[in-house]
Scaffold this motif. Sequence first.
Motif, mmCIF file in Angstrom:
data_model
loop_
_atom_site.group_PDB
_atom_site.id
_atom_site.type_symbol
_atom_site.label_atom_id
_atom_site.label_comp_id
_atom_site.label_asym_id
_atom_site.label_seq_id
_atom_site.Cartn_x
_atom_site.Cartn_y
_atom_site.Cartn_z
ATOM 1 N N SER A 96 -9.946 36.553 -30.003
ATOM 2 C CA SER A 96 -9.942 35.128 -29.660
ATOM 3 C C SER A 96 -8.604 34.641 -29.107
ATOM 4 O O SER A 96 -8.565 33.667 -28.360
ATOM 5 N N LEU A 97 -7.527 35.314 -29.425
ATOM 6 C CA LEU A 97 -6.219 34.873 -28.951
ATOM 7 C C LEU A 97 -6.102 34.941 -27.432
ATOM 8 O O LEU A 97 -5.439 34.121 -26.818
ATOM 9 N N LYS A 99 -8.742 34.925 -25.136
ATOM 10 C CA LYS A 99 -9.907 34.458 -24.382
ATOM 11 C C LYS A 99 -9.455 33.549 -23.249
ATOM 12 O O LYS A 99 -8.508 32.793 -23.374
ATOM 13 N N GLU A 100 -10.165 33.618 -22.140
ATOM 14 C CA GLU A 100 -9.832 32.812 -20.961
ATOM 15 C C GLU A 100 -9.870 31.314 -21.248
ATOM 16 O O GLU A 100 -9.123 30.548 -20.671
ATOM 17 N N SER A 101 -10.735 30.889 -22.148
ATOM 18 C CA SER A 101 -10.878 29.460 -22.421
ATOM 19 C C SER A 101 -9.624 28.859 -23.038
ATOM 20 O O SER A 101 -9.410 27.663 -22.973
ATOM 21 N N GLY A 102 -8.805 29.714 -23.673
ATOM 22 C CA GLY A 102 -7.618 29.207 -24.337
ATOM 23 C C GLY A 102 -7.909 28.651 -25.706
ATOM 24 O O GLY A 102 -7.031 28.210 -26.413
ATOM 25 N N GLU A 103 -9.182 28.652 -26.092
ATOM 26 C CA GLU A 103 -9.572 28.123 -27.392
ATOM 27 C C GLU A 103 -9.450 29.207 -28.454
ATOM 28 O O GLU A 103 -9.943 30.314 -28.280
ATOM 29 N N LEU A 104 -8.805 28.868 -29.544
ATOM 30 C CA LEU A 104 -8.760 29.783 -30.685
ATOM 31 C C LEU A 104 -9.940 29.445 -31.566
ATOM 32 O O LEU A 104 -10.329 28.293 -31.698
ATOM 33 N N SER A 105 -10.509 30.458 -32.190
ATOM 34 C CA SER A 105 -11.629 30.171 -33.068
ATOM 35 C C SER A 105 -11.577 31.061 -34.282
ATOM 36 O O SER A 105 -11.091 32.184 -34.244
ATOM 37 N N SER A 106 -12.090 30.514 -35.352
ATOM 38 C CA SER A 106 -12.183 31.245 -36.600
ATOM 39 C C SER A 106 -13.549 31.910 -36.648
ATOM 40 O O SER A 106 -14.515 31.419 -36.079
#
Length: 111
Positions: A96-97, A99-106
């Motif tokens: 997740s770090l 990812k192209e979206s730049g969004e971090l997710s748990s």
Amino acid sequence: MYLGKIVEVGDPRSVIEDPRHPYTAALVTSTPSVSRRKPPRFPIAGEVPSAVTIPPGCRFHPRCPLADAKCKSLEPPLTGEEDRLYACHYPLEPGSLWKESGELSSGENRI
């Protein structure tokens, strides 16, 4: 390690390339890079709490963008896979770090 507590343990390459703890992710993305010209994707906000009056729950919760009430009251145990351990109630999803979206997710569903 954050405020005297281990937050992530594992093979150095895997910890740096794919961190599970938000503090590790913040450290990795704050490192200067010639190839990465964008600002850090996971900035560390706020001030470091006093080592004399350590906050309850997760020690990183006052600065963590993923923290919730559970993080503020319950210290997370060091858990994970056999060769990778992290102390986080909501560890980052693998990959997740970056990812192209730049969004971090748990990886945890908090409903």
